[in-house]
Write an enzyme that holds these catalytic residues in place. Structure first.
Site, PDB file in Angstrom:
ATOM      1  N   LYS A  88      -7.790  -5.072   0.037  1.00 23.21           N
ATOM      2  CA  LYS A  88      -8.185  -4.286   1.212  1.00 23.21           C
ATOM      3  C   LYS A  88      -7.391  -2.975   1.116  1.00 23.21           C
ATOM      4  O   LYS A  88      -6.180  -2.943   1.349  1.00 23.21           O
ATOM      5  CB  LYS A  88      -7.825  -5.044   2.500  1.00 23.21           C
ATOM      6  CG  LYS A  88      -8.264  -4.333   3.770  1.00 23.21           C
ATOM      7  CD  LYS A  88      -7.134  -3.520   4.350  1.00 23.21           C
ATOM      8  CE  LYS A  88      -7.507  -2.737   5.582  1.00 23.21           C
ATOM      9  NZ  LYS A  88      -8.268  -1.491   5.304  1.00 23.21           N
ATOM     10  N   GLU A 162       6.141  -4.421   0.872  1.00 21.82           N
ATOM     11  CA  GLU A 162       6.703  -3.131   0.429  1.00 21.82           C
ATOM     12  C   GLU A 162       6.455  -2.151   1.574  1.00 21.82           C
ATOM     13  O   GLU A 162       5.349  -1.632   1.710  1.00 21.82           O
ATOM     14  CB  GLU A 162       5.995  -2.639  -0.841  1.00 21.82           C
ATOM     15  CG  GLU A 162       6.147  -3.528  -2.054  1.00 21.82           C
ATOM     16  CD  GLU A 162       7.530  -3.454  -2.666  1.00 21.82           C
ATOM     17  OE1 GLU A 162       8.387  -2.698  -2.177  1.00 21.82           O
ATOM     18  OE2 GLU A 162       7.759  -4.178  -3.650  1.00 21.82           O
ATOM     19  N   CYS A 196       7.153   6.488   0.144  1.00 24.43           N
ATOM     20  CA  CYS A 196       8.116   5.575   0.771  1.00 24.43           C
ATOM     21  C   CYS A 196       9.515   5.803   0.207  1.00 24.43           C
ATOM     22  O   CYS A 196      10.501   5.706   0.923  1.00 24.43           O
ATOM     23  CB  CYS A 196       7.685   4.132   0.562  1.00 24.43           C
ATOM     24  SG  CYS A 196       7.411   3.734  -1.167  1.00 24.43           S
ATOM     25  N   GLU A 290      11.295   7.102   9.863  1.00 27.72           N
ATOM     26  CA  GLU A 290      10.781   7.572   8.572  1.00 27.72           C
ATOM     27  C   GLU A 290       9.953   8.843   8.807  1.00 27.72           C
ATOM     28  O   GLU A 290       9.084   8.864   9.676  1.00 27.72           O
ATOM     29  CB  GLU A 290       9.889   6.497   7.949  1.00 27.72           C
ATOM     30  CG  GLU A 290       9.303   6.941   6.627  1.00 27.72           C
ATOM     31  CD  GLU A 290       8.472   5.863   5.943  1.00 27.72           C
ATOM     32  OE1 GLU A 290       7.811   5.071   6.625  1.00 27.72           O
ATOM     33  OE2 GLU A 290       8.488   5.851   4.693  1.00 27.72           O
TER      34      GLU A 290
HETATM   35  P1  NAP Z   1      -0.445   1.450   7.231  1.00 25.98           P
HETATM   36  O1  NAP Z   1      -1.045   2.146   8.370  1.00 25.98           O
HETATM   37  O2  NAP Z   1       0.416   0.286   7.498  1.00 25.98           O
HETATM   38  O3  NAP Z   1      -1.654   1.013   6.293  1.00 25.98           O
HETATM   39  C1  NAP Z   1      -1.428   0.288   5.083  1.00 25.98           C
HETATM   40  C2  NAP Z   1      -2.553  -0.685   4.907  1.00 25.98           C
HETATM   41  O4  NAP Z   1      -2.442  -1.713   5.887  1.00 25.98           O
HETATM   42  C3  NAP Z   1      -3.939  -0.071   5.078  1.00 25.98           C
HETATM   43  O5  NAP Z   1      -4.817  -0.709   4.180  1.00 25.98           O
HETATM   44  C4  NAP Z   1      -4.277  -0.432   6.513  1.00 25.98           C
HETATM   45  O6  NAP Z   1      -5.646  -0.458   6.768  1.00 25.98           O
HETATM   46  C5  NAP Z   1      -3.664  -1.808   6.632  1.00 25.98           C
HETATM   47  N1  NAP Z   1      -3.302  -2.219   7.973  1.00 25.98           N
HETATM   48  C6  NAP Z   1      -2.823  -1.450   8.978  1.00 25.98           C
HETATM   49  N2  NAP Z   1      -2.528  -2.214  10.053  1.00 25.98           N
HETATM   50  C7  NAP Z   1      -2.831  -3.483   9.718  1.00 25.98           C
HETATM   51  C8  NAP Z   1      -2.744  -4.734  10.405  1.00 25.98           C
HETATM   52  N3  NAP Z   1      -2.276  -4.819  11.644  1.00 25.98           N
HETATM   53  N4  NAP Z   1      -3.137  -5.848   9.754  1.00 25.98           N
HETATM   54  C9  NAP Z   1      -3.587  -5.761   8.497  1.00 25.98           C
HETATM   55  N5  NAP Z   1      -3.696  -4.632   7.791  1.00 25.98           N
HETATM   56  C10 NAP Z   1      -3.321  -3.498   8.396  1.00 25.98           C
HETATM   57  O7  NAP Z   1       0.395   2.416   6.339  1.00 25.98           O
HETATM   58  P2  NAP Z   1      -0.037   3.822   5.746  1.00 25.98           P
HETATM   59  O8  NAP Z   1       0.043   4.817   6.829  1.00 25.98           O
HETATM   60  O9  NAP Z   1      -1.320   3.675   5.009  1.00 25.98           O
HETATM   61  O10 NAP Z   1       1.110   4.057   4.666  1.00 25.98           O
HETATM   62  C11 NAP Z   1       2.314   4.648   4.993  1.00 25.98           C
HETATM   63  C12 NAP Z   1       3.411   3.613   5.078  1.00 25.98           C
HETATM   64  O11 NAP Z   1       3.440   2.833   3.896  1.00 25.98           O
HETATM   65  C13 NAP Z   1       4.764   4.283   5.155  1.00 25.98           C
HETATM   66  O12 NAP Z   1       5.591   3.602   6.081  1.00 25.98           O
HETATM   67  C14 NAP Z   1       5.303   4.124   3.754  1.00 25.98           C
HETATM   68  O13 NAP Z   1       6.677   4.205   3.631  1.00 25.98           O
HETATM   69  C15 NAP Z   1       4.761   2.800   3.378  1.00 25.98           C
HETATM   70  N6  NAP Z   1       4.749   2.653   1.917  1.00 25.98           N
HETATM   71  C16 NAP Z   1       5.630   1.809   1.333  1.00 25.98           C
HETATM   72  C17 NAP Z   1       5.680   1.686  -0.045  1.00 25.98           C
HETATM   73  C18 NAP Z   1       6.655   0.763  -0.722  1.00 25.98           C
HETATM   74  O14 NAP Z   1       6.472   0.496  -1.893  1.00 25.98           O
HETATM   75  N7  NAP Z   1       7.681   0.257  -0.071  1.00 25.98           N
HETATM   76  C19 NAP Z   1       4.811   2.448  -0.817  1.00 25.98           C
HETATM   77  C20 NAP Z   1       3.938   3.309  -0.189  1.00 25.98           C
HETATM   78  C21 NAP Z   1       3.902   3.392   1.174  1.00 25.98           C
HETATM   79  P3  NAP Z   1      -6.395   0.759   7.495  1.00 25.98           P
HETATM   80  O15 NAP Z   1      -6.240   1.959   6.644  1.00 25.98           O
HETATM   81  O16 NAP Z   1      -7.791   0.295   7.576  1.00 25.98           O
HETATM   82  O17 NAP Z   1      -5.724   0.908   8.834  1.00 25.98           O
END
Ligand code: NAP
Length: 385
Positions: A88, A162, A196, A290
């Site tokens: 997903k 992650e 991240c 962040e």
């Molecule tokens: P996000 O909003 O959490 O979205 C990530 C994924 O999770 C998307 O596919 C999103 O789908 C899905 N999602 C969101 N809420 C969900 C829920 N309640 N249940 C199930 N799935 C859900 O994060 P983002 O804005 O795309 O990415 C930024 C974040 O990712 C930052 O905090 C960054 O630091 C972190 N990140 C971490 C790493 C690491 O390796 N540690 C790497 C890259 C990014 P939808 O798009 O459909 O909402």
């Protein structure tokens, strides 16, 4: 091209991302067979060994910021370990998601080994609950991670998380600024700050603070902002307008609390200027939260102990980079950092050959290297009398 169109990544960085995916494939091509071989261990048995077996179908929930790399670093090791995956991807990179599935098909993987799910976040719960799903790996925000991990836990399924980070970039009194400044620019500004593991908080020894800020400003002002399709662009738009608005809010709030803008600080639609803030304190959003965009928060420190305390002073624990000429001295203090990674005289980056992941609210589990390959396997002990 697709990720430039969907999330505004500058094209030269998009090409570099694709090349990194190739590096990862080659790494596992060269190393996976020996890593997955049974491990013979001495015991009181006639023969005892450990076999690594796949779990079944693993779900990946992926973010948009590195739309190819994040998926590859989850899917390739999971599949090489013998699993199938369903992915997903983030809603704003649906085109990239489709392309990745086509790549797996073109590469000759059997049908269904890699499957793209065009679903929304709230449909993920039902997928995890399905008996065919044996584990889940999430890369994304803390909120998404907590939600997915709690559903997985309630069904006794393994999760790898992650999540976010707020890495410190520590400049010790003996650091060489000539070397540190270009790294400080890349570590914060790469991918328009949407990483991240980006350096987000710059902790600089007081004796170098003003010099660092001056040189950092000069270097940041040289970055070319604009059209992500232009090969000379360094900084593009944020992936969505709401993400730029969020950064604007975090910066404005911090400025109200006393932070000073050295350069940048303005938003235009989805564009946010590369920004440097000084006078940052630990209670400000730019320190505590962040900042997922091109904003560097700079703070002075007086001794290494204080730098460690500041570095550890967020709820995240992904990584830290430390610039010093005293490598041995800092090496002996690596254990003081509550982080998944400590990089000395280099920026924190992922490397297929090295484990990647965090502690605290940055998550748990590891990707890449042998650790990542073995996250979704049954470690089966075999004992023969
Ligand atoms: P996000 O909003 O959490 O979205 C990530 C994924 O999770 C998307 O596919 C999103 O789908 C899905 N999602 C969101 N809420 C969900 C829920 N309640 N249940 C199930 N799935 C859900 O994060 P983002 O804005 O795309 O990415 C930024 C974040 O990712 C930052 O905090 C960054 O630091 C972190 N990140 C971490 C790493 C690491 O390796 N540690 C790497 C890259 C990014 P939808 O798009 O459909 O909402």
């Amino acid at each position: 091209l697709q990720c430039v169109l969907e999330m505004g990544k500058p094209i030269k960085q998009a090409i570099a991302e694709v090349e990194k995916c190739e590096l990862l494939c080659n790494y596992y091509l060269d190393n996976a067979a020996s890593m997955m071989a049974p491990l013979h261990l001495a015991s009181d048995a006639r023969e005892s060994f450990v076999a690594y077996e796949p779990l079944g179908v693993i779900l990946g929930v992926m973010p948009w910021n590195f739309p190819y790399w994040q998926v590859f670093r989850f899917a390739i090791p999971a599949i090489i370990a013998g699993n199938c995956v369903v992915v997903k991807h983030a809603s704003n990179v649906a085109g990239c998601a489709q392309l990745i599935e086509e790549l797996f098909t073109e590469a000759g993987f059997p049908k269904g080994v890699y499957q793209n799910l065009l679903i929304s976040g709230d449909q993920v719960k039902a997928i995890i609950e399905h008996p065919a799903i044996k584990g889940v790996s999430v890369t994304g925000s803390e909120k998404a991670g907590a939600s997915v991990a709690s559903v997985a836990a309630s069904h006794i399924k393994k999760a790898v998380l992650e999540l976010g980070g707020s890495n410190a970039f520590i400049v010790c009194a003996d650091a060489d600024l000539e070397k540190a400044i270009p790294v400080a620019v890349k570590a914060r500004m790469q991918n328009t700050g949407q990483s991240c593991i980006a350096a987000k908080r710059f902790l600089v020894h007081r004796s170098l603070h003003d010099d660092f800020v001056m040189r950092y400003k000069d270097a940041v002002l040289k970055l070319k902002c604009g059209d992500p399709m232009d090969e000379t662009t360094d900084i593009g738009p944020l992936a969505r307008v709401d993400l730029a608005e969020q950064i604007e809010k975090q910066v404005n709030e911090s400025v109200k609390m006393g932070a000073k803008i050295i350069t940048g600080g303005r938003r235009n639609d989805a564009f946010y200027e590369p920004t440097i803030l000084t006078g940052v304190t630990t209670d400000m959003p730019v320190f505590k939260e962040e900042i997922f965009g091109p904003v560097a928060a700079v703070l002075p420190f007086d001794n290494f102990e204080e730098a460690v305390k500041l570095s550890n002073g967020t709820e995240f624990g992904l990584g830290v980079q430390i610039f010093t000429e005293d490598i041995e001295g800092v090496k002996s203090k690596v254990h003081l950092f509550e982080e998944g990674a400590v990089f000395i005289n280099a920026m924190v980056k992922s490397d297929p050959a090295l484990p990647f992941g965090g502690v605290k609210k940055s998550g748990f589990g590891r990707e890449l290297a042998e650790n990542g390959l073995k996250e979704f396997v049954n470690v089966k002990t075999v004992y023969i009398k």
